[in-house]
Motif scaffolding. Structure first.
Motif, mmCIF file in Angstrom:
data_model
loop_
_atom_site.group_PDB
_atom_site.id
_atom_site.type_symbol
_atom_site.label_atom_id
_atom_site.label_comp_id
_atom_site.label_asym_id
_atom_site.label_seq_id
_atom_site.Cartn_x
_atom_site.Cartn_y
_atom_site.Cartn_z
ATOM 1 N N GLY A 1 -1.357 -1.032 -4.003
ATOM 2 C CA GLY A 1 -2.636 -0.580 -3.473
ATOM 3 C C GLY A 1 -2.481 0.436 -2.358
ATOM 4 N N VAL A 2 -1.585 0.161 -1.423
ATOM 5 C CA VAL A 2 -1.396 1.084 -0.302
ATOM 6 C C VAL A 2 -0.735 2.378 -0.772
ATOM 7 N N LEU B 1 -3.404 4.356 -2.351
ATOM 8 C CA LEU B 1 -4.367 4.820 -1.361
ATOM 9 C C LEU B 1 -3.832 6.038 -0.617
ATOM 10 N N PHE C 1 -5.356 -8.329 -4.049
ATOM 11 C CA PHE C 1 -4.420 -8.853 -3.052
ATOM 12 C C PHE C 1 -5.092 -9.889 -2.154
ATOM 13 N N LEU D 1 -6.157 -3.756 -3.841
ATOM 14 C CA LEU D 1 -6.258 -4.394 -2.526
ATOM 15 C C LEU D 1 -7.228 -5.574 -2.557
ATOM 16 N N THR E 1 0.710 -6.217 -5.470
ATOM 17 C CA THR E 1 -0.654 -5.691 -5.347
ATOM 18 C C THR E 1 -0.850 -4.918 -4.051
ATOM 19 N N VAL E 2 -0.356 -5.423 -2.922
ATOM 20 C CA VAL E 2 -0.583 -4.714 -1.660
ATOM 21 C C VAL E 2 0.253 -3.439 -1.596
ATOM 22 N N THR E 3 1.504 -3.497 -2.082
ATOM 23 C CA THR E 3 2.326 -2.293 -2.056
ATOM 24 C C THR E 3 1.756 -1.238 -3.001
ATOM 25 N N SER F 1 1.829 0.127 9.427
ATOM 26 C CA SER F 1 1.111 0.519 8.226
ATOM 27 C C SER F 1 -0.265 1.082 8.570
ATOM 28 N N ALA G 1 -6.655 1.813 -6.231
ATOM 29 C CA ALA G 1 -6.111 1.247 -4.991
ATOM 30 C C ALA G 1 -7.038 0.196 -4.414
#
Length: 437
Positions: A195-196, A199, A221, A218, A191-193, A377, A214
């Protein structure tokens, strides 16, 4: 020096493509859509996989991850210089971005776990930050010089440097185990990968539906991390000392400085008529100012504290950006542009080391890879936001010159915002009272 050489390569690769793109397009007959992905493919992969890269370094060993990812980076660079088709070139750039996302947090956490918190770590992180900050500027200069000979040299340039680092690393890097025991949060990583990645993609391509997805990823996440016994990013890390404010300030820092550099390079070439080569050479004094001020940052931090140095640096950096408002359609380099570049470089060299130190301060060794990935990041996402916002506001002016002025004002505003966050969030706190025996 070994670790800083790697992060220098990562940062330099962000800017190496800029000047070479027209030559690549002419030589290979590539459409503009493919050329754009030679830039954004690297940025999307770099920004998207950083958090995962930091966690992988903690789990599987920082030294091992550093060496393997740097080897992949070198092989992808070599392949890019040999290829003569558009989309295979894009694939090599994406692979390099992924490798950089693993190399950067592994290198930074190797530094923070080697040097104990205090003046020695501050000095080491100052050198590391200097390498990252000057890498971007060096990429602009090298791209202008090498493209005059052949654009393929832009791809080949990182290969010999990476090869030397790979040869020397086993001799100087600690070989002890640096693994953290514990499970791997697969749902959080996805989810975080994702989402980023979306984004950064949305900001680069202005694909707003991707931005909505995105945000949803997040949000998912955050919910996952609250419930996981062994989360990818323990949310309490943001409440540890200065980690949260340092990441917010780093995001604002990148919005200001990377966004401004993007606009300034366009201004120098499109308005003032500089060639790519003279543009790169004109930026050299800014790089020298960064070198000098970054070397002084550790001493100033020891005397005045992280909050004061970071906020002062961002205010000076913002002043350098706003000095570009003095330049018109025929801005003189010596009296107008040079002072602005030097002032910006001084502020840049003071603020960036301070933010890197604050972002990893007070955390145990097993969280250093995570904290390193978080701050890197933040910088990459901030760079995407800054470039997207400044590119958008440039269209608001009645004339092209007016658009550049609006962009410079916006970048200066990002610097002021970062200075306020640093001044309040990184101020020196009194130690908590000891409990009664």
């Amino acid at each position: 020096m070994v670790l800083c050489a790697a992060v220098f390569l990562d940062s330099m690769d962000l800017s190496l493509m800029g000047v070479a793109l027209p030559a690549i397009g002419r030589d290979l007959s590539l459409p503009e859509s493919v050329l754009q992905w030679l830039m954004s493919g690297y940025a999307v992969a770099y920004g998207g996989f950083l958090l995962l890269g930091g966690r992988i370094a903690d789990l599987f060993g920082r030294r091992r991850v550093f060496l393997l990812s740097l080897a992949v980076f070198a092989v992808a660079s070599l392949a890019g210089g040999l290829l003569s088709a558009g989309w295979p070139l894009v694939v090599t750039r994406v692979i390099k971005g992924l490798a950089a996302a693993l190399t950067a947090p592994a290198a930074l956490s190797l530094i923070t776990t080697t040097f104990a918190e205090g003046p020695r770590r501050n000095r080491a992180l100052g050198v590391y930050s200097l390498a990252g900050a000057t890498g971007y500027t060096a990429g602009l200069i090298a791209s202008g010089l090498l493209t005059e000979i052949s654009w393929r040299l832009v791809f080949f340039l990182p290969v010999p440097v990476a090869a030397v680092v790979l040869l020397v690393s086993p001799l100087v890097l600690p070989s002890g185990s640096s693994r953290e025991r514990g499970g791997f949060d697969g749902a959080g990583a996805v989810t975080v990968t994702g989402g980023v990645l979306l984004l950064v993609f949305a900001l680069t391509e202005r694909a707003w539906p991707a931005g909505v997805v995105a945000v949803l990823l997040l949000a998912a996440f955050v919910l996952i991390e609250r419930r996981r016994p062994a989360p990818l990013v323990p949310l309490e890390v943001f409440r540890s000392g200065t980690v949260g404010p340092a990441n917010l300030a780093a995001l604002a820092w990148a919005c200001a400085t990377i966004g401004w550099q993007f606009v300034a390079v366009l201004y120098l070439q499109r308005v003032l008529g500089h060639t790519p080569l003279t543009t790169g050479l004109g930026i050299v004094p800014m790089g020298l100012a960064i070198v000098v001020s970054a070397n002084l940052a550790g001493r100033l931090i020891a005397r005045w504290g992280l909050g004061r140095v970071a906020s002062a640096g961002m205010l000076v950096q913002g002043a350098g950006i706003l000095l570009f408002l003095r330049a018109g359609a025929d801005g003189d380099y010596l009296t107008v542009l040079l002072p602005a570049l030097v002032v910006h470089g001084i502020g840049n060299g003071l603020s960036f080391p301070s933010l890197n130190i604050a972002a990893v301060a007070g955390l145990p060794d097993e969280r250093q890879g995570l904290a390193s990935g978080l701050v890197t990041s933040s910088v990459q996402i901030g760079a995407g936001i800054g470039v997207a916002v400044l590119a958008a506001v440039m269209t608001l002016g009645d004339t092209p010159l007016a658009g550049y002025r609006i962009a410079f004002l916006t970048a200066g505003g990002f610097s002021v915002l970062g200075a306020l966050i640093a001044a309040y969030g990184l101020r020196r706190r009194r130690p908590a009272p000891l409990p009664t025996a």
